[in-house]
Scaffold this motif. Structure first.
Motif, short mmCIF file in Angstrom:
data_model
loop_
_atom_site.label_atom_id
_atom_site.label_comp_id
_atom_site.label_asym_id
_atom_site.label_seq_id
_atom_site.Cartn_x
_atom_site.Cartn_y
_atom_site.Cartn_z
N GLY A 21 50.87 51.22 39.70
CA GLY A 21 51.77 52.34 39.92
C GLY A 21 50.97 53.56 40.30
O GLY A 21 51.15 54.65 39.73
N ASP A 76 54.72 44.25 42.93
CA ASP A 76 55.74 44.43 41.92
C ASP A 76 55.09 44.36 40.54
O ASP A 76 54.36 43.42 40.23
CB ASP A 76 56.79 43.32 42.07
CG ASP A 76 57.97 43.47 41.13
OD1 ASP A 76 57.91 44.30 40.21
OD2 ASP A 76 58.96 42.73 41.33
N ALA A 77 55.37 45.35 39.69
CA ALA A 77 54.81 45.38 38.34
C ALA A 77 55.22 44.17 37.52
O ALA A 77 54.53 43.81 36.56
CB ALA A 77 55.24 46.66 37.63
N LEU A 78 56.32 43.53 37.88
CA LEU A 78 56.81 42.38 37.11
C LEU A 78 56.20 41.06 37.57
O LEU A 78 56.43 40.02 36.93
CB LEU A 78 58.34 42.31 37.20
CG LEU A 78 59.09 43.57 36.76
CD1 LEU A 78 60.60 43.33 36.81
CD2 LEU A 78 58.66 44.01 35.38
N LEU A 96 55.73 53.00 33.07
CA LEU A 96 56.62 52.14 32.29
C LEU A 96 57.97 52.77 32.00
O LEU A 96 58.97 52.05 31.84
CB LEU A 96 55.94 51.75 30.98
CG LEU A 96 54.73 50.82 31.10
CD1 LEU A 96 54.13 50.56 29.73
CD2 LEU A 96 55.10 49.51 31.78
N HIS A 98 59.84 54.08 33.98
CA HIS A 98 60.71 53.84 35.13
C HIS A 98 61.18 52.39 35.22
O HIS A 98 62.05 52.08 36.04
CB HIS A 98 59.96 54.17 36.43
CG HIS A 98 59.53 55.59 36.55
ND1 HIS A 98 60.35 56.58 37.03
CD2 HIS A 98 58.34 56.19 36.27
CE1 HIS A 98 59.70 57.72 37.03
NE2 HIS A 98 58.48 57.52 36.57
N ILE A 99 60.60 51.49 34.43
CA ILE A 99 60.80 50.05 34.62
C ILE A 99 61.75 49.50 33.57
O ILE A 99 61.44 49.51 32.38
CB ILE A 99 59.46 49.31 34.55
CG1 ILE A 99 58.50 49.84 35.63
CG2 ILE A 99 59.67 47.82 34.71
CD1 ILE A 99 57.10 49.24 35.56
N ASP A 102 60.33 46.54 30.86
CA ASP A 102 58.98 47.02 30.53
C ASP A 102 58.16 45.98 29.79
O ASP A 102 56.94 45.90 29.97
CB ASP A 102 59.04 48.33 29.75
CG ASP A 102 59.73 48.21 28.40
OD1 ASP A 102 60.59 47.32 28.25
OD2 ASP A 102 59.43 49.02 27.50
N ALA A 105 56.59 43.84 32.33
CA ALA A 105 55.51 44.55 33.02
C ALA A 105 54.26 44.62 32.15
O ALA A 105 53.13 44.44 32.64
CB ALA A 105 55.97 45.96 33.38
#
Length: 239
Positions: A21, A76-78, A96, A98-99, A102, A105
């Protein structure tokens, strides 16, 4: 202006560092200056294009040690596009909150961190953030905005349950909390309000000149009303 303490994170030349991010790249640039091999990951291709340009400009200007490498990656963080244990150090600064998923992530961050590696996670601190939410719906209620307010205990518990060991905490940007309280009170988009404009000039002075008076003010205010909370962790060795 940095949120994460790079000495506390333990960044060394030649180590592989992920800025998850990365946004405009402030932490990625500092890691590159310190000689780390940096990957700046984000979903915003426009931001990543600018970060790549800055990496090239830094290298051309001789601002980085010989042999250090830096690149950008859309992802993608996921579902991080990296193998297990690829990174020595990871930074997830102001991401985090924003997700929605989380926990997923965090699991991905733990997966790509090597045993013995370190992670720094920063999020908005509970008290300054709750004031912003109380003052303004617009501050957080927009696409891509903040969807939760973490307590230290919640964030620490989620990361520890994912497999890391908690090493300590810090606070940053104490001078910034009053600015956002003002913005939320007068209108988040009301940049022309006299009080908001005046305080913004103070913050620009801090960022550009970092005068001793504001350094001292920050040392006093960071523990009290620092806008960001930073938690540090390490991944236990495989043995």
């Amino acid at each position: 202006m940095l949120t994460v303490d790079f000495d506390r994170l333990g960044v060394q030349p030649g180590e592989r560092l992920l800025d998850m991010g990365a946004g405009a790249g402030r932490h990625a640039f500092e890691a590159y200056r310190r000689g780390a091999d940096v990957i700046a990951l984000d979903q915003d291709t426009d931001e990543l294009g600018k970060v790549r340009e800055w990496f090239a400009a830094m290298k051309d200007a001789g601002e980085v040690p010989a042999g250090a490498e830096a690149d950008v990656k859309e992802g993608d963080a996921l579902a991080l596009p990296f193998g297990d244990g690829e990174f020595d150090r990871i930074i997830a600064a102001e991401v985090l909150e924003h997700i929605p998923a989380d926990i997923q992530a965090i699991a991905e961050l733990v997966r790509v961190l090597r045993p013995g590696g370190t992670l720094a996670v920063s999020v908005p601190r509970w008290f300054p953030e709750i004031v912003n939410w109380k003052l303004s719906e617009e501050y957080h209620n927009n696409p891509g905005g903040h969807i939760r307010i973490y307590t230290e205990e919640e964030l620490r518990d989620k990361v520890v349950k994912a497999g890391l060991v908690f090493d300590g905490k810090d606070y940053a940007h104490g001078l910034h909390s009053p600015y956002w309280w003002i913005k939320c009170a007068v209108g988040v988009r009301n940049d022309d309000h006299p009080l908001a404009k005046a305080y913004h000039k103070l913050l620009v002075w801090e960022i550009m000149k970092n005068p001793k008076a504001l350094q001292l003010a920050g040392k006093v205010l960071d523990p009290l009303i620092g806008k960001s909370m930073v938690l540090y962790f390490h991944k236990p060795d495989a043995s």
